[in-house]
Design a protein around this motif. Structure first.
Motif, PDB file in Angstrom:
ATOM      1  N   PHE A 173      -1.774  49.103  12.753  1.00 49.15           N
ATOM      2  CA  PHE A 173      -2.149  48.626  14.077  1.00 49.15           C
ATOM      3  C   PHE A 173      -0.952  47.876  14.665  1.00 49.15           C
ATOM      4  CE2 PHE A 173      -6.337  49.235  12.176  1.00 49.15           C
ATOM      5  CZ  PHE A 173      -6.950  49.957  13.185  1.00 49.15           C
ATOM      6  N   GLY A 174      -0.675  48.137  15.934  1.00 48.38           N
ATOM      7  CA  GLY A 174       0.464  47.494  16.570  1.00 48.38           C
ATOM      8  C   GLY A 174       1.734  48.314  16.457  1.00 48.38           C
ATOM      9  N   GLU A 175       1.710  49.403  15.676  1.00 51.80           N
ATOM     10  CA  GLU A 175       2.879  50.278  15.575  1.00 51.80           C
ATOM     11  C   GLU A 175       2.625  51.543  16.400  1.00 51.80           C
ATOM     12  OE1 GLU A 175       4.860  49.359  11.272  1.00 51.80           O
ATOM     13  OE2 GLU A 175       3.184  50.765  11.270  1.00 51.80           O
ATOM     14  N   ALA A 176       3.744  52.158  16.822  1.00 55.41           N
ATOM     15  CA  ALA A 176       3.614  53.403  17.593  1.00 55.41           C
ATOM     16  C   ALA A 176       3.325  54.562  16.644  1.00 55.41           C
ATOM     17  CB  ALA A 176       4.901  53.665  18.347  1.00 55.41           C
ATOM     18  N   LEU A 177       2.523  55.504  17.107  1.00 57.64           N
ATOM     19  CA  LEU A 177       2.357  56.742  16.351  1.00 57.64           C
ATOM     20  C   LEU A 177       3.685  57.502  16.426  1.00 57.64           C
ATOM     21  CD1 LEU A 177      -0.586  55.846  16.775  1.00 57.64           C
ATOM     22  CD2 LEU A 177      -1.190  58.224  17.131  1.00 57.64           C
ATOM     23  N   PRO A 178       3.980  58.337  15.397  1.00 58.73           N
ATOM     24  CA  PRO A 178       5.242  59.094  15.459  1.00 58.73           C
ATOM     25  C   PRO A 178       5.279  59.901  16.763  1.00 58.73           C
ATOM     26  CG  PRO A 178       3.977  59.611  13.445  1.00 58.73           C
ATOM     27  CD  PRO A 178       3.172  58.639  14.226  1.00 58.73           C
ATOM     28  N   PRO A 179       6.268  59.654  17.639  1.00 58.40           N
ATOM     29  CA  PRO A 179       6.231  60.243  18.984  1.00 58.40           C
ATOM     30  C   PRO A 179       6.157  61.770  18.992  1.00 58.40           C
ATOM     31  CG  PRO A 179       7.984  58.610  18.806  1.00 58.40           C
ATOM     32  CD  PRO A 179       7.431  58.785  17.444  1.00 58.40           C
ATOM     33  N   ALA A 180       6.907  62.427  18.107  1.00 54.03           N
ATOM     34  CA  ALA A 180       6.912  63.898  18.123  1.00 54.03           C
ATOM     35  C   ALA A 180       5.553  64.437  17.681  1.00 54.03           C
ATOM     36  CB  ALA A 180       8.012  64.425  17.203  1.00 54.03           C
ATOM     37  N   VAL A 181       4.937  63.758  16.714  1.00 46.40           N
ATOM     38  CA  VAL A 181       3.624  64.197  16.212  1.00 46.40           C
ATOM     39  C   VAL A 181       2.577  64.029  17.318  1.00 46.40           C
ATOM     40  CG1 VAL A 181       1.827  63.749  14.488  1.00 46.40           C
ATOM     41  CG2 VAL A 181       4.232  63.608  13.828  1.00 46.40           C
ATOM     42  N   LEU A 182       2.621  62.895  17.996  1.00 48.39           N
ATOM     43  CA  LEU A 182       1.663  62.639  19.078  1.00 48.39           C
ATOM     44  C   LEU A 182       1.869  63.633  20.225  1.00 48.39           C
ATOM     45  CD1 LEU A 182      -0.653  60.905  20.125  1.00 48.39           C
ATOM     46  CD2 LEU A 182       1.035  59.333  21.082  1.00 48.39           C
ATOM     47  N   ALA A 183       3.120  63.913  20.548  1.00 47.46           N
ATOM     48  CA  ALA A 183       3.405  64.859  21.642  1.00 47.46           C
ATOM     49  C   ALA A 183       2.882  66.252  21.276  1.00 47.46           C
ATOM     50  CB  ALA A 183       4.903  64.899  21.925  1.00 47.46           C
ATOM     51  N   ASP A 184       3.117  66.675  20.027  1.00 54.33           N
ATOM     52  CA  ASP A 184       2.622  67.996  19.602  1.00 54.33           C
ATOM     53  C   ASP A 184       1.094  68.029  19.637  1.00 54.33           C
ATOM     54  OD1 ASP A 184       5.180  68.800  19.194  1.00 54.33           O
ATOM     55  OD2 ASP A 184       5.086  68.856  17.001  1.00 54.33           O
ATOM     56  N   ALA A 185       0.477  66.941  19.181  1.00 56.40           N
ATOM     57  CA  ALA A 185      -0.998  66.891  19.151  1.00 56.40           C
ATOM     58  C   ALA A 185      -1.545  66.959  20.578  1.00 56.40           C
ATOM     59  CB  ALA A 185      -1.461  65.612  18.459  1.00 56.40           C
ATOM     60  N   HIS A 186      -0.893  66.276  21.489  1.00 53.83           N
ATOM     61  CA  HIS A 186      -1.296  66.273  22.894  1.00 53.83           C
ATOM     62  C   HIS A 186      -1.222  67.687  23.454  1.00 53.83           C
ATOM     63  CE1 HIS A 186      -1.342  64.917  27.102  1.00 53.83           C
ATOM     64  NE2 HIS A 186      -1.886  63.817  26.615  1.00 53.83           N
ATOM     65  N   GLU A 187      -0.119  68.353  23.165  1.00 57.89           N
ATOM     66  CA  GLU A 187       0.053  69.715  23.684  1.00 57.89           C
ATOM     67  C   GLU A 187      -0.998  70.658  23.085  1.00 57.89           C
ATOM     68  OE1 GLU A 187       4.046  71.220  23.366  1.00 57.89           O
ATOM     69  OE2 GLU A 187       3.307  73.275  23.706  1.00 57.89           O
ATOM     70  N   GLU A 188      -1.250  70.516  21.787  1.00 57.23           N
ATOM     71  CA  GLU A 188      -2.254  71.380  21.139  1.00 57.23           C
ATOM     72  C   GLU A 188      -3.649  71.110  21.705  1.00 57.23           C
ATOM     73  OE1 GLU A 188      -1.834  73.840  19.107  1.00 57.23           O
ATOM     74  OE2 GLU A 188       0.250  73.596  18.442  1.00 57.23           O
ATOM     75  N   ALA A 189      -3.940  69.831  21.982  1.00 60.24           N
ATOM     76  CA  ALA A 189      -5.255  69.500  22.551  1.00 60.24           C
ATOM     77  C   ALA A 189      -5.396  70.120  23.937  1.00 60.24           C
ATOM     78  CB  ALA A 189      -5.425  67.980  22.639  1.00 60.24           C
ATOM     79  N   GLN A 190      -4.305  70.104  24.682  1.00 60.35           N
ATOM     80  CA  GLN A 190      -4.339  70.655  26.039  1.00 60.35           C
ATOM     81  C   GLN A 190      -4.502  72.168  26.036  1.00 60.35           C
ATOM     82  OE1 GLN A 190      -1.002  68.866  27.948  1.00 60.35           O
ATOM     83  NE2 GLN A 190      -2.270  68.157  29.638  1.00 60.35           N
TER      84      GLN A 190
END
Ligand code: OAD
Length: 253
Positions: free
Chosen positions: A165-182
């Motif tokens: 908590f308080g740390e950023a999620l790995p940016p590339a992983v979050l970006a990929d997950a966002h794209e896959e969700a979309q």
């Protein structure tokens, strides 16, 4: 296996679906014997996340934090994937595109055979140096020192390679997950309370982008009303049934 009642419209959307995302939380590993975080018997029922799962806690009490994760590492290592993990893994390769996006750090999806996995909250299978980022297997680090975090050659302390908590999620992983969700046609949310962001926001992203939302959870969540199909059952029962239903819809040309 008992057939599931679904409307012709939902069946048609499943039949035409090409991209599936399985979004999982602690509930998918409950039947493997691992505790969830919230609810009866949850890890946060008797402990405070800010004392165990924040960088501040690690700075103040590194030994306590290390011991807690060493305990969780041993629990996860001793657990076996359950029918939900196995059904999800078997789906990969049988569906044009299928991916696991998980908040779990227990490594059970990989051990079940899933290969396309995005781990939003990192992994308990590895340790990482809090100072220089060097990585090593958690099992090796815990075997070296079970009671206190071992030191890295750089002088820093090893910690589990999870997101606190308080740390950023790995940016590339979050970006990929966002794209896959979309891009998902089918978004299956399994065993998550849907209250921890930004991970939970992926459910909204997928829904807004037009995915058919399926929820597997014995309890209602903030996203239950958006689900076109809802299984109020344990994942080990529901996920194999859901996948059988998807296969049935898809075989009806
Ligand atoms: P939670 O503990 O918040 O929620 C688990 C969900 O699983 C609940 O909604 C339960 O109803 C459901 N559940 C319980 N047994 C189940 C079963 N057999 N089959 C299916 N569902 C079941 O866990 P998460 O949503 O994963 O983050 O929590 C999100 C994040 O909060 C975690 O990744 C962790 C935690 O604090 C960090 O540590 C950063």
């Amino acid at each position: 296996m008992e057939a599931i009642e679904i409307s012709p419209e939902v069946a048609e959307r499943i039949r035409r679906a090409r991209r599936a995302v399985f979004f999982t939380g602690a509930g998918v590993s409950r039947e493997s014997g691992l505790a969830t975080f919230r609810g009866d018997g949850g890890l946060w029922e008797s402990r405070r996340p800010e004392e165990l799962a924040t960088p501040q806690a690690f700075a103040r009490h590194p030994d306590t934090v290390w011991r807690w994760y060493a305990w969780r590492f041993h629990q996860a290592a001793a657990a076996e994937p359950n029918p939900a993990h196995l059904a999800i893994a078997s789906f990969e390769g049988r569906f044009p595109s299928s991916l696991v996006v998980t908040q779990n750090v227990d490594g059970l999806h990989r051990r079940a055979g899933s290969q396309r996995i995005l781990e939003l909250h990192g992994t308990l299978v590895e340790a990482t140096c809090h100072s220089c980022g060097r990585r090593r297997p958690m099992g090796e680090a815990v075997a070296q020192s079970a009671d206190a975090p071992p030191r890295c050659p750089c002088g820093g302390l090893f910690r589990p390679a999870v997101v606190w908590f308080g740390e950023a999620l790995p940016p590339a992983v979050l970006a990929d997950a966002h794209e896959e969700a979309q891009r998902a046609d089918l978004f299956v949310s399994i065993g998550t309370s849907g209250v921890v962001y930004p991970a939970a926001g992926l459910i909204e992203v997928a829904h807004r982008a037009g995915a058919l939302l399926v929820e597997v959870n014995p309890e209602p969540t903030p996203f239950s009303s958006l689900a076109a199909l809802r299984f109020a059952e344990p994942a080990g029962l529901a996920v194999p049934r859901l996948l059988e239903t998807i296969e049935r819809c898809r075989s009806q040309a």
